[in-house]
Design an enzyme around this catalytic site. Structure first.
Site, PDB file in Angstrom:
ATOM      1  N   ALA A  21     -16.753  12.210  -5.502  1.00 56.69           N
ATOM      2  CA  ALA A  21     -16.151  13.274  -4.687  1.00 56.69           C
ATOM      3  C   ALA A  21     -15.428  14.299  -5.557  1.00 56.69           C
ATOM      4  O   ALA A  21     -15.430  15.489  -5.248  1.00 56.69           O
ATOM      5  CB  ALA A  21     -15.175  12.653  -3.677  1.00 56.69           C
ATOM      6  N   ASN A  76      -8.374   7.979   6.225  1.00 55.62           N
ATOM      7  CA  ASN A  76      -7.454   7.404   5.243  1.00 55.62           C
ATOM      8  C   ASN A  76      -6.033   7.345   5.782  1.00 55.62           C
ATOM      9  O   ASN A  76      -5.597   8.220   6.527  1.00 55.62           O
ATOM     10  CB  ASN A  76      -7.488   8.208   3.948  1.00 55.62           C
ATOM     11  CG  ASN A  76      -8.830   8.086   3.254  1.00 55.62           C
ATOM     12  OD1 ASN A  76      -9.611   7.193   3.582  1.00 55.62           O
ATOM     13  ND2 ASN A  76      -9.098   8.966   2.321  1.00 55.62           N
ATOM     14  N   GLU A 105     -22.839   6.965  -3.092  1.00 52.52           N
ATOM     15  CA  GLU A 105     -24.156   6.319  -2.948  1.00 52.52           C
ATOM     16  C   GLU A 105     -24.624   6.524  -1.514  1.00 52.52           C
ATOM     17  O   GLU A 105     -23.837   6.950  -0.662  1.00 52.52           O
ATOM     18  CB  GLU A 105     -24.027   4.823  -3.249  1.00 52.52           C
ATOM     19  CG  GLU A 105     -23.008   4.163  -2.328  1.00 52.52           C
ATOM     20  CD  GLU A 105     -22.461   2.849  -2.843  1.00 52.52           C
ATOM     21  OE1 GLU A 105     -22.791   2.464  -3.970  1.00 52.52           O
ATOM     22  OE2 GLU A 105     -21.708   2.224  -2.084  1.00 52.52           O
ATOM     23  N   CYS A 112       6.453   2.195  17.072  1.00 55.90           N
ATOM     24  CA  CYS A 112       7.188   1.223  17.896  1.00 55.90           C
ATOM     25  C   CYS A 112       6.218   0.591  18.896  1.00 55.90           C
ATOM     26  O   CYS A 112       5.646   1.288  19.738  1.00 55.90           O
ATOM     27  CB  CYS A 112       8.340   1.885  18.635  1.00 55.90           C
ATOM     28  SG  CYS A 112       9.199   0.698  19.706  1.00 55.90           S
ATOM     29  N   CYS A 135      13.582   0.209  16.397  1.00 52.99           N
ATOM     30  CA  CYS A 135      13.124   1.572  16.709  1.00 52.99           C
ATOM     31  C   CYS A 135      14.345   2.449  16.996  1.00 52.99           C
ATOM     32  O   CYS A 135      15.196   2.090  17.812  1.00 52.99           O
ATOM     33  CB  CYS A 135      12.200   1.516  17.925  1.00 52.99           C
ATOM     34  SG  CYS A 135      11.757   3.142  18.573  1.00 52.99           S
ATOM     35  N   ASP A 194      -3.559   7.003   3.486  1.00 52.01           N
ATOM     36  CA  ASP A 194      -2.711   7.546   2.412  1.00 52.01           C
ATOM     37  C   ASP A 194      -2.319   8.984   2.758  1.00 52.01           C
ATOM     38  O   ASP A 194      -2.791   9.555   3.749  1.00 52.01           O
ATOM     39  CB  ASP A 194      -3.425   7.449   1.049  1.00 52.01           C
ATOM     40  CG  ASP A 194      -4.664   8.332   0.952  1.00 52.01           C
ATOM     41  OD1 ASP A 194      -4.567   9.551   1.226  1.00 52.01           O
ATOM     42  OD2 ASP A 194      -5.744   7.819   0.580  1.00 52.01           O
ATOM     43  N   ARG A 231       0.861  -1.208   0.000  1.00 51.25           N
ATOM     44  CA  ARG A 231       0.000   0.000   0.000  1.00 51.25           C
ATOM     45  C   ARG A 231       0.893   1.252   0.000  1.00 51.25           C
ATOM     46  O   ARG A 231       0.627   2.220  -0.676  1.00 51.25           O
ATOM     47  CB  ARG A 231      -0.914   0.045   1.227  1.00 51.25           C
ATOM     48  CG  ARG A 231      -1.781  -1.179   1.492  1.00 51.25           C
ATOM     49  CD  ARG A 231      -3.030  -1.189   0.630  1.00 51.25           C
ATOM     50  NE  ARG A 231      -2.758  -1.573  -0.726  1.00 51.25           N
ATOM     51  CZ  ARG A 231      -2.471  -2.823  -1.133  1.00 51.25           C
ATOM     52  NH1 ARG A 231      -2.405  -3.810  -0.280  1.00 51.25           N
ATOM     53  NH2 ARG A 231      -2.236  -3.086  -2.397  1.00 51.25           N
ATOM     54  N   HIS A 233      -6.773   7.196  11.797  1.00 51.96           N
ATOM     55  CA  HIS A 233      -6.488   5.762  11.703  1.00 51.96           C
ATOM     56  C   HIS A 233      -5.031   5.462  11.348  1.00 51.96           C
ATOM     57  O   HIS A 233      -4.727   4.373  10.872  1.00 51.96           O
ATOM     58  CB  HIS A 233      -7.421   5.106  10.672  1.00 51.96           C
ATOM     59  CG  HIS A 233      -8.836   4.984  11.149  1.00 51.96           C
ATOM     60  ND1 HIS A 233      -9.894   4.690  10.315  1.00 51.96           N
ATOM     61  CD2 HIS A 233      -9.372   5.123  12.397  1.00 51.96           C
ATOM     62  CE1 HIS A 233     -11.011   4.661  11.023  1.00 51.96           C
ATOM     63  NE2 HIS A 233     -10.727   4.921  12.286  1.00 51.96           N
TER      64      HIS A 233
HETATM   65  P1  NAD Z   1     -15.216   2.333   2.864  1.00 51.87           P
HETATM   66  O1  NAD Z   1     -14.429   1.642   1.793  1.00 51.87           O
HETATM   67  O2  NAD Z   1     -15.902   1.504   3.877  1.00 51.87           O
HETATM   68  O3  NAD Z   1     -16.313   3.237   2.152  1.00 51.87           O
HETATM   69  C1  NAD Z   1     -16.005   4.065   1.083  1.00 51.87           C
HETATM   70  C2  NAD Z   1     -17.231   4.887   0.730  1.00 51.87           C
HETATM   71  O4  NAD Z   1     -16.859   5.766  -0.311  1.00 51.87           O
HETATM   72  C3  NAD Z   1     -18.417   4.075   0.221  1.00 51.87           C
HETATM   73  O5  NAD Z   1     -19.610   4.526   0.860  1.00 51.87           O
HETATM   74  C4  NAD Z   1     -18.460   4.386  -1.275  1.00 51.87           C
HETATM   75  O6  NAD Z   1     -19.778   4.438  -1.795  1.00 51.87           O
HETATM   76  C5  NAD Z   1     -17.841   5.753  -1.317  1.00 51.87           C
HETATM   77  N1  NAD Z   1     -17.172   6.067  -2.568  1.00 51.87           N
HETATM   78  C6  NAD Z   1     -16.519   5.246  -3.414  1.00 51.87           C
HETATM   79  N2  NAD Z   1     -16.026   5.916  -4.455  1.00 51.87           N
HETATM   80  C7  NAD Z   1     -16.361   7.221  -4.254  1.00 51.87           C
HETATM   81  C8  NAD Z   1     -16.149   8.420  -4.990  1.00 51.87           C
HETATM   82  N3  NAD Z   1     -15.482   8.422  -6.144  1.00 51.87           N
HETATM   83  N4  NAD Z   1     -16.648   9.580  -4.493  1.00 51.87           N
HETATM   84  C9  NAD Z   1     -17.333   9.607  -3.321  1.00 51.87           C
HETATM   85  N5  NAD Z   1     -17.577   8.502  -2.594  1.00 51.87           N
HETATM   86  C10 NAD Z   1     -17.090   7.325  -3.059  1.00 51.87           C
HETATM   87  O7  NAD Z   1     -14.234   3.367   3.544  1.00 51.87           O
HETATM   88  P2  NAD Z   1     -14.239   4.118   4.934  1.00 51.87           P
HETATM   89  O8  NAD Z   1     -15.636   4.493   5.291  1.00 51.87           O
HETATM   90  O9  NAD Z   1     -13.195   5.140   4.824  1.00 51.87           O
HETATM   91  O10 NAD Z   1     -13.782   3.047   6.042  1.00 51.87           O
HETATM   92  C11 NAD Z   1     -12.801   2.148   5.799  1.00 51.87           C
HETATM   93  C12 NAD Z   1     -11.473   2.136   6.545  1.00 51.87           C
HETATM   94  O11 NAD Z   1     -10.557   1.667   5.571  1.00 51.87           O
HETATM   95  C13 NAD Z   1     -10.879   3.419   7.005  1.00 51.87           C
HETATM   96  O12 NAD Z   1     -10.666   3.280   8.354  1.00 51.87           O
HETATM   97  C14 NAD Z   1      -9.501   3.542   6.342  1.00 51.87           C
HETATM   98  O13 NAD Z   1      -8.481   3.607   7.311  1.00 51.87           O
HETATM   99  C15 NAD Z   1      -9.299   2.290   5.591  1.00 51.87           C
HETATM  100  N6  NAD Z   1      -8.910   2.511   4.167  1.00 51.87           N
HETATM  101  C16 NAD Z   1      -8.143   3.577   3.817  1.00 51.87           C
HETATM  102  C17 NAD Z   1      -7.816   3.775   2.476  1.00 51.87           C
HETATM  103  C18 NAD Z   1      -6.972   4.959   2.102  1.00 51.87           C
HETATM  104  O14 NAD Z   1      -6.183   5.416   2.920  1.00 51.87           O
HETATM  105  N7  NAD Z   1      -7.143   5.531   0.903  1.00 51.87           N
HETATM  106  C19 NAD Z   1      -8.276   2.906   1.503  1.00 51.87           C
HETATM  107  C20 NAD Z   1      -9.050   1.812   1.905  1.00 51.87           C
HETATM  108  C21 NAD Z   1      -9.359   1.626   3.241  1.00 51.87           C
END
Ligand code: NAD
Length: 234
Positions: A219, A92, A203, A117, A136, A94, A59, A109
């Site tokens: 988004a 996120n 959605e 560590c 560490c 990232d 990742r 998160h």
């Molecule tokens: P989730 O994957 O559970 O939900 C993502 C949501 O985004 C969904 O409701 C979906 O419909 C919506 N979505 C998808 N594409 C979209 C777009 N183009 N525009 C707007 N909305 C869109 O993610 P979450 O609710 O963030 O929870 C998941 C956990 O996963 C978080 O705690 C996170 O730490 C981790 N995660 C992080 C990343 C990252 O850092 N990019 C990626 C995957 C998971």
């Protein structure tokens, strides 16, 4: 409704989807082909550290091939221009918000580009692979792990988040499924404190009914339009 001065924005995986980073609940409920339990729990880290470390190494490496999208840039623009309080709370891991230029940002998160560590709790910026048993720099223990808040662990900076939500006039949730707590409960706290609430998501989510308004779409389109309107209305 009273004038908006203090804003909390919560972002989730959906805000990075148009940059090419997979969301959590991809096809079949898997994250990049893995069950969440196998890569995102303390039990997984204990039972198969090589798999968990490799998963986050991949990742982290993938960040080199992606760029912030229009939604990240719009939030960074809001960060620069908004004279009231603003806190962007991202779930996120990232680094796309900061690469777009956001500064009033908190990673609840954890972060891919950080190592934690397990012995002394020191968090250190980290690039490249992080093999199990890495030492560490602060305490010398061979105990560095990905700085990711796993299920069952306490998210970072909850005190700061609670304060910001308690003082906000507007709470906006972007690209999150509303399935992961405590973040999924933030909208309820904001409502109880009298804030206006807005959801921007592809959605309807598990929490949609809790928001004053839900706008559905990508988004990359919804966030710039919302930021432009907000800044124009000042
Ligand atoms: P989730 O994957 O559970 O939900 C993502 C949501 O985004 C969904 O409701 C979906 O419909 C919506 N979505 C998808 N594409 C979209 C777009 N183009 N525009 C707007 N909305 C869109 O993610 P979450 O609710 O963030 O929870 C998941 C956990 O996963 C978080 O705690 C996170 O730490 C981790 N995660 C992080 C990343 C990252 O850092 N990019 C990626 C995957 C998971």
């Amino acid at each position: 409704m009273h004038a908006i001065r203090n804003i909390v924005v919560l972002t989730g995986a959906g805000v990075s989807a148009e940059s090419g980073i997979a969301t959590f609940r991809g096809p079949g409920g898997l994250w990049e082909g893995h069950r969440v339990e196998d890569v995102c729990t303390p039990e997984a880290l204990r039972s198969d550290p090589a798999l968990v470390h490799r998963f986050y190494d991949l990742r982290r490496a993938a960040l080199g091939g992606v760029e912030p999208n229009a939604a990240h840039h719009a939030l960074a623009r809001l960060d620069r221009a908004w004279t009231g309080e603003l806190l962007i709370v991202t779930q996120n891991v990232d680094d796309l918000h900061e690469r777009a230029g956001a500064t009033r940002l908190l990673h609840m998160h954890g972060e891919l580009c950080s190592a934690l560590c397990a012995a002394c709790g020191t968090r250190t910026p980290h690039r490249g692979a992080l093999p199990p048993g890495s030492a560490c720099a602060a305490c010398g223990a061979a105990a560095l792990r990905p700085d990711i808040v796993f299920f069952g662990e306490i998210p970072y900076r909850m005190d700061r988040i609670v304060d910001a939500i308690g003082a906000c006039d507007l709470f906006v949730s972007i690209g999150t499924s509303g399935a992961v707590y405590p973040a999924a409960g933030f909208v309820q706290w904001a409502r109880e404190r009298g804030a206006a609430t807005l959801e921007l998501n592809l959605e309807r989510s598990a929490g949609s009914a809790m928001f004053d308004e839900s706008r559905l779409g990508p988004a990359g389109e919804l966030v710039p339009a919302w930021v432009d309107a907000l800044l124009a209305a000042r």
